[in-house]
Write an enzyme that holds these catalytic residues in place. Structure first.
Site, PDB file in Angstrom:
ATOM      1  N   ASP A  82     -56.290   0.221   0.487  1.00 23.24           N
ATOM      2  CA  ASP A  82     -57.593   0.640  -1.447  1.00 23.24           C
ATOM      3  C   ASP A  82     -58.843  -0.298  -1.044  1.00 23.24           C
ATOM      4  O   ASP A  82     -58.810  -1.291  -0.704  1.00 23.24           O
ATOM      5  CB  ASP A  82     -57.467   1.159  -2.832  1.00 23.24           C
ATOM      6  CG  ASP A  82     -58.082   1.816  -3.626  1.00 23.24           C
ATOM      7  OD1 ASP A  82     -58.804   2.724  -2.572  1.00 23.24           O
ATOM      8  OD2 ASP A  82     -57.839   1.461  -4.689  1.00 23.24           O
ATOM      9  N   HIS A 213     -61.978   9.417  -5.985  1.00 23.20           N
ATOM     10  CA  HIS A 213     -61.914   8.094  -6.716  1.00 23.20           C
ATOM     11  C   HIS A 213     -61.797   8.209  -7.805  1.00 23.20           C
ATOM     12  O   HIS A 213     -63.436   9.574  -8.751  1.00 23.20           O
ATOM     13  CB  HIS A 213     -62.894   7.229  -5.546  1.00 23.20           C
ATOM     14  CG  HIS A 213     -62.558   6.425  -4.671  1.00 23.20           C
ATOM     15  ND1 HIS A 213     -61.591   4.940  -4.230  1.00 23.20           N
ATOM     16  CD2 HIS A 213     -62.340   6.961  -3.301  1.00 23.20           C
ATOM     17  CE1 HIS A 213     -61.629   5.107  -3.407  1.00 23.20           C
ATOM     18  NE2 HIS A 213     -61.069   6.563  -2.823  1.00 23.20           N
TER      19      HIS A 213
HETATM   20  P1  13P Z   1     -59.309   4.808 -11.860  1.00 26.61           P
HETATM   21  O1  13P Z   1     -60.404   3.620 -12.280  1.00 26.61           O
HETATM   22  O2  13P Z   1     -60.868   6.139 -12.036  1.00 26.61           O
HETATM   23  O3  13P Z   1     -58.368   5.051 -12.007  1.00 26.61           O
HETATM   24  O4  13P Z   1     -59.974   5.345  -9.953  1.00 26.61           O
HETATM   25  C1  13P Z   1     -59.301   4.042  -9.702  1.00 26.61           C
HETATM   26  C2  13P Z   1     -59.067   4.590  -7.737  1.00 26.61           C
HETATM   27  O5  13P Z   1     -60.483   5.148  -7.427  1.00 26.61           O
HETATM   28  C3  13P Z   1     -58.780   3.571  -6.695  1.00 26.61           C
HETATM   29  O6  13P Z   1     -58.983   3.492  -5.674  1.00 26.61           O
HETATM   30  O1  G3H Z   2     -61.133   1.603  -7.515  1.00 22.24           O
HETATM   31  C1  G3H Z   2     -60.877   0.320  -7.707  1.00 22.24           C
HETATM   32  C2  G3H Z   2     -59.311   0.214  -7.852  1.00 22.24           C
HETATM   33  O2  G3H Z   2     -58.699   0.913  -9.194  1.00 22.24           O
HETATM   34  C3  G3H Z   2     -58.512  -1.556  -7.430  1.00 22.24           C
HETATM   35  O3  G3H Z   2     -58.692  -2.235  -8.334  1.00 22.24           O
HETATM   36  O4  G3H Z   2     -59.583  -4.150  -7.258  1.00 22.24           O
HETATM   37  O5  G3H Z   2     -58.735  -4.114  -9.786  1.00 22.24           O
HETATM   38  O6  G3H Z   2     -57.280  -3.775  -7.601  1.00 22.24           O
HETATM   39  P1  G3H Z   2     -58.756  -4.057  -7.943  1.00 22.24           P
HETATM   40 ZN    ZN Z   3     -61.501   3.728  -5.718  1.00 26.06          ZN
END
Ligand code: 13P
Ligand code: G3H
Ligand code: ZN
Length: 314
Positions: A82, A213
């Site tokens: 991600d 996202h």
């Molecule tokens: P949220 O913060 O809305 O759960 O989004 C998560 C996300 O986009 C991870 O890539």
């Molecule tokens: O979009 C981001 C995700 O919520 C991941 O968050 O980078 O704090 O693990 P993080």
């Molecule tokens: Zn995201």
């Protein structure tokens, strides 16, 4: 069943008119809650790992935990990076065995974003790994400058023509778009409203699956449990579930969820510790927290319509 790719999962979702939840993982309890929910509803799964999650759990542990999810279920599962910040991290996780990566070049200008995305595609595709790109910027409160109409000055919504060009030239397998969502628990100040009209135009022009996202609903039941047990998460607001449904109907195939899982896990831990201040056995507070994660993931799977769809891959 071996790991599948996001390409396989999302193309099938597009074909059958449902969306996949993509759930962020950091530790064992989150993974177990997610997998238990998917098993109960026979849903395919995307387990996604951020740079921070990989650093927190360690690259070996996070991969082995994802492998455990696969071994413990008869589900099609993709393990996805991600928000990959650069080519180097994308390459590293592909070499670790991830079946899908996101290269997040959304902070670059259009040309640079295309160039880095193409570079990742050129490395990933020969290895059978799928790539998600992102065009447009999700930033801050999306409606922070007026009465539910004005867009945050930091946000840049995805341009449909650029999206078409981006997808065709980079040959990425999925595209994350900016239509009004934002990350975290404080998404909106005024009435939340996604730009569904823009999404429909993007859908017409772009042939590959689309990704949302920042799509947590910031479910207030769990925020309340947190706050009733010592948290101070006030004024939080997410994307309402009916808007997520509209986005799926308009052609989104991947819906990213992290914040709602964090809230559920935290709610469970806080409530258990408050109810029994003498407890210091982690199993007694992480177990109930894991159950709340499962509850939330079951709700998401049903909302997105991917329940029962694991069978499409068998
Ligand atoms: P949220 O913060 O809305 O759960 O989004 C998560 C996300 O986009 C991870 O890539
Ligand atoms: O979009 C981001 C995700 O919520 C991941 O968050 O980078 O704090 O693990 P993080
Ligand atoms: Zn995201």
């Amino acid at each position: 069943m071996p790991f599948v790719t996001n390409k396989e999962l999302l193309n099938k979702a597009m074909e059958h008119g449902y969306a996949m939840g993509a759930f962020n993982i950091n530790n064992m309890e989150l993974i177990q809650g997610i997998v238990e929910a998917a098993k109960e509803l026979d849903a395919p799964l995307i387990l996604q790992v951020s740079k921070g999650a990989r650093a927190y759990a360690g690259r070996t542990y996070i991969m082995k935990l994802a492998e455990a999810a696969l071994a413990d279920s008869n589900l099609p599962i993709a393990v996805h990076l991600d928000h990959g910040p650069d080519f180097e991290l994308c390459k590293a996780v592909i070499d670790d065995g991830f079946t899908s990566v996101m290269i997040d070049g959304s902070h670059f200008d259009f040309k640079e974003n295309m160039a880095v995305t193409k570079k990742v595609v050129d490395y990933a595709h020969p290895k059978g790994v799928a790539v998600e790109g992102e065009l447009g910027k999700l930033m801050g409160m999306q409606f922070d400058e007026g009465e539910g109409g004005a867009v945050s000055k930091d946000a840049v919504y995805t341009d449909p023509d650029e999206a078409k060009e981006f997808a065709e030239k980079t040959k990425c397998d999925a595209l994350a778009v900016a239509i009004g969502t934002s990350h975290g628990a404080y998404k909106f100040k005024a009435t939340p409203k996604l730009d569904i009209a823009r999404l429909k135009v993007i859908r017409e022009k772009v042939k590959i699956p689309l990704v949302l996202h920042g799509a947590s609903s910031v479910l207030q039941d769990y925020v309340r449990i947190c706050n009733d047990n010592g948290a101070e998460i006030h004024g939080s607001q997410g994307v309402p579930e009916d808007q997520i449904k509209k986005a799926v109907k308009a052609g989104v195939q991947k819906v990213n969820i992290d914040t709602d899982l964090r809230l559920a896990l935290t709610a469970g831990i806080r409530r258990s510790l408050k109810e029994d201040p003498k407890n210091f056995d982690p199993r007694n507070y992480l177990g109930p927290a894991r159950d709340l994660v499962k509850e939330v993931v079951m709700r998401k799977i049903k909302l997105l319509g991917c329940d029962g769809k694991a069978d499409l891959f068998r």
